[in-house]
Design a protein around this motif. Structure first.
Motif: not given
Length: 272
Positions: A46-68
């Motif tokens: 299971q993977c977590w991406y942890v960072s500072e900033g709005p959730t929608e912006v952080l989600t856009s950083h890993v959008a390439e992994l959308g199915p996950a």
């Protein structure tokens, strides 16, 4: 075997690996996050991406992994939610990640993998020191459980000296981060690689203090097969930190000859 040394990328890391990744370019950082998390998904973590900033912006950083993201195999988590404050409590944070790792295993994953932009957690001397101590404690947990982490630090926001303090507590790091690495090995042993010379004279004793070497009922064993160079100052620092007999296991004969020459009390070098 855990991956150690200086790496040029974050791909190919296993279930127990721990890398420090200083960066300057945010786009390059996000590329390294994607390759690190993509590998974890392939391994079944299971993977977590942890960072500072709005959730929608952080989600856009890993959008390439959308199915996950849709399946829950990948989560986007804020720094505040993960670390709970400006200064980490080392043992408490390890317990938090240990619980998350066990929860991931119970859910059928192969473990937990976290890519964390941890710059907000090391602003200021007290916060930096606490996080350096945490880095070793969590590294010791990783050595025995399927938890892998990429700890990223922004060079535009942190002094290079602070990044060096953090990088030397990891088994692996990006280029130009620290000249040596002191980290957890099997059992209660520690491992040491890189170079220990004049540039490390002040940093190495601090790293040893954070690790908390203790001779206990037997000698402290330091696995140093990948240690390229050690000077006599570092040898004396190692012996003082152990407070008893310490065995340095290396594949080079030069440290053994140097130890005989300078007669470091309590230090025995075994050249394999």
């Amino acid at each position: 075997m855990r991956t150690s040394g200086v790496l040029g990328a974050t791909r190919g890391l296993g279930l127990h690996d721990h890398i420090c990744w200083p960066y300057e370019d945010p786009e390059e950082f996000r590329a390294r996050v994607l390759e690190f998390l993509a590998d974890g998904l392939v391994l079944g973590q299971q993977c977590w991406y942890v960072s500072e900033g709005p959730t929608e912006v952080l989600t856009s950083h890993v959008a390439e992994l959308g199915p996950a993201l849709e399946s829950g195999a990948l989560r986007v988590v804020s720094v505040d939610e993960t670390y709970g404050g400006a200064t980490v409590t080392p043992a408490g944070q390890v317990a938090t990640y240990a619980a998350a790792t066990e929860a991931a295993l119970a859910a059928g994953y192969a473990g937990l993998r976290v890519a964390a932009e941890a710059t907000p957690m090391v602003r200021g001397d007290e916060a930096l020191e606490a996080f350096c101590r945490y880095e070793h404690l969590v590294d010791r947990y990783m050595a025995g459980r399927p938890f892998a982490a990429m700890c990223a630090y922004n060079r535009a926001e942190l002094p290079e000296a602070a990044i060096g303090e953090l990088a030397c507590m990891h088994p692996a790091s990006g280029a130009d981060a620290a000249p040596f690495r002191l980290y957890a090995a099997s059992g209660d042993r520690v491992a040491l690689d890189g170079e220990l010379d004049l540039a490390s004279r002040e940093r190495f004793p601090r790293a040893l203090d954070r690790v908390g070497l203790s001779a206990g009922t037997g000698p402290v064993v330091v696995e140093a097969a990948e240690l390229e160079f050690i000077d006599h100052h570092a040898m004396f620092a190692l012996a003082r930190a152990a407070g008893g007999e310490v065995v340095l296991r290396t594949r080079h004969r030069a440290p053994a000859r140097l130890a005989e020459l300078v007669r470091v009390p309590g230090l025995r070098v075994e050249a394999e």
